[in-house]
Design a protein around this motif. Sequence first.
Motif, PDB file in Angstrom:
ATOM      1  N   PRO A   1      -6.559   1.770   8.768  1.00 58.19           N
ATOM      2  CA  PRO A   1      -6.992   1.797   7.366  1.00 58.19           C
ATOM      3  C   PRO A   1      -6.716   3.140   6.712  1.00 58.19           C
ATOM      4  CG  PRO A   1      -8.687   0.860   8.789  1.00 58.19           C
ATOM      5  CD  PRO A   1      -7.648   1.436   9.691  1.00 58.19           C
ATOM      6  N   GLY A   2      -6.358   3.074   5.437  1.00 61.59           N
ATOM      7  CA  GLY A   2      -6.081   4.307   4.716  1.00 61.59           C
ATOM      8  C   GLY A   2      -7.307   5.168   4.523  1.00 61.59           C
ATOM      9  N   THR A   3      -8.491   4.559   4.585  1.00 61.61           N
ATOM     10  CA  THR A   3      -9.732   5.313   4.397  1.00 61.61           C
ATOM     11  C   THR A   3     -10.245   5.934   5.699  1.00 61.61           C
ATOM     12  OG1 THR A   3     -10.989   3.252   4.700  1.00 61.61           O
ATOM     13  CG2 THR A   3     -10.398   3.874   2.447  1.00 61.61           C
TER      14      THR A   3
ATOM     15  N   GLU B   1       0.856  -1.189   0.000  1.00 59.03           N
ATOM     16  CA  GLU B   1       0.000   0.000   0.000  1.00 59.03           C
ATOM     17  C   GLU B   1       0.886   1.230   0.000  1.00 59.03           C
ATOM     18  OE1 GLU B   1      -3.915   1.336   2.418  1.00 59.03           O
ATOM     19  OE2 GLU B   1      -2.052   1.306   3.586  1.00 59.03           O
TER      20      GLU B   1
ATOM     21  N   ASP C   1     -11.196  -5.664   4.522  1.00 57.28           N
ATOM     22  CA  ASP C   1     -10.153  -4.697   4.231  1.00 57.28           C
ATOM     23  C   ASP C   1      -8.895  -5.118   4.986  1.00 57.28           C
ATOM     24  OD1 ASP C   1      -8.590  -2.594   3.549  1.00 57.28           O
ATOM     25  OD2 ASP C   1      -9.763  -1.057   4.627  1.00 57.28           O
TER      26      ASP C   1
ATOM     27  N   LYS D   1     -10.679   8.505   8.502  1.00 56.30           N
ATOM     28  CA  LYS D   1     -10.475   9.945   8.612  1.00 56.30           C
ATOM     29  C   LYS D   1     -10.809  10.491   9.989  1.00 56.30           C
ATOM     30  CE  LYS D   1      -9.437  10.161   4.256  1.00 56.30           C
ATOM     31  NZ  LYS D   1      -8.024  10.395   3.819  1.00 56.30           N
TER      32      LYS D   1
END
Length: 564
Positions: free
Chosen positions: A466-468, A339, A459, A470
Amino acid sequence: MADCWNTDTGEAVYRSRDAVKNLKIKVRIERVTSTAALSQHLQQEVLSQQDRGAIELETLTSQGQTGDNEEELVVGWQEKLFSQYEMELFQNESACQTPLDRQYHTEVKALNRAKGRRNHRIFTYTDHDRYTNCLPFHQLQHSTDLLTTTKSSPTFLAERMASVRHRRQDRRTMDCSIPKSRIINWEPTEEFVKNSHVVNNAMQTMHIMGDLGPSGRLGQKENESLLVTIKTDGTGTVIVKPDFNKGKEPYRIVTEGEKREVWRLTVENISTTMKPEEKDREQNMYKDLYVRHKDYLSSLVGQDFEMPPVGILRYLMNGEIVSAKGFEYDNLYIHFFMELPNNWSSLPFQSLSGVTQTCRTKTLGKENVAFFSYPFSFEAFYMSEKESEESIPQWPVLYFKVLSLDSWQCYRTEGYGYLLFPAMPGKHTITCHTWRPLQTGTVSALRRFFIGGSPELEDHSYVRIPGTFKGERLSRFGFCTETTGSVTFNLHCIQQAKSFVDAAMMKKRRQKVFDHLGGFSQQGAICTILEAFQRARRKMQEARESLPRDLVTTTSQLQIESSA
């Protein structure tokens, strides 16, 4: 007389930088007759009597060493000397089948027109002769028995290497197509090992033979005996069997048959030594050759490396998945992918994922270990932009999942893990521990055991952050996991940037990669605070260790009383 023979008939290995074509060997064979033995015995007696020795010794030695009872010959490397059998064979042109046979036919005719051959009993088989490949399996072992007078048994390595074929320099490449159904032979037979295993080094062989038959009956194959074997691999290694006498006693050869005649064998190296000026000239020639070869390689590589543009960091990693251990089931394989965070990119053809082979575990101590030795490579680029107050530059992450496969082709998830790319270049050995989601209850355990069903992550980046994501806080409350095994990686990392070269030329000392790329003050401030905290903590520990024990005990008691 047994003490006058050299019984050390093993091979000797020599290293030489000189060309093997300059090798010269003097071979001498002498028949040990009764008259010759008597003359030697009388010679020892007569030498003790200084007044009466000369006349009797001359008489006896002249009778014992006449005729063809001895021969001395100087042989060069791959020099062809014909035997009496070959002289008669190659005289007939109809017996010549190959171009080499026809060449020998021409040479034999030339010898017959001239004064004849200079050898009588001693002859040679060169590397290209048809008899050379057959000698090591038949006559070589037989001649060793003839030369050796003491009982000796070959070692296990010698027995195994005797059955291995050596690759000839003129060997043609064969069709390398192998049926995919039989790539690996799990139960090789001894004949398969002999026919399939080939020594990679190209050996050239030469045999010096002797026709030890009776006088007037030369040219019979059964009377041929192997005297000396010489091998070289073309890299300066020369193998001689038996070794040169070097002033020692001669070797003893006993022929077969009713008479069982005894022969003396003497082998000497008479190669011409190089003069000092020739040695210096050769050394200068080698130096000039090496310099020209170095310049040639430099012209191919170029003067400068391929340099990334200013403000871009090039990251190369050659990695290896070494092993995995501590997992519940056998037949493991690993699925992994990379990633890339923000500001990172890779080449369009770069593969960011991979799957290892299925590996069966091996018991080492108390652990079941699966050795993958799976290599992978990765290349990425980081482009520095204006620093942001909201985020800190991140490194790429390698996520991986360990799975097992049973005989029914059912797979189970054995564990999840991740690996953060090292920030420092060099070699790194990292062991990553894994976990897997756990579903409580007996039904889930039975399902996992019989049909392989087990909870999985949708995921894979949920192993880390996680990159998502926020939000401000990531809560995993209520998520049940189970600790499983560990995976070991070997990583070789290289970092390249234009700023590295500029900093080295300006002799700047910077410890962080991102400082070279423009200086992210936020990350630099955090690292500075952490380093200052570590230094202060070490100083406190050193000061505490240097204090007397009673003072430390008193201080701790006062703290307890004050807290009370």
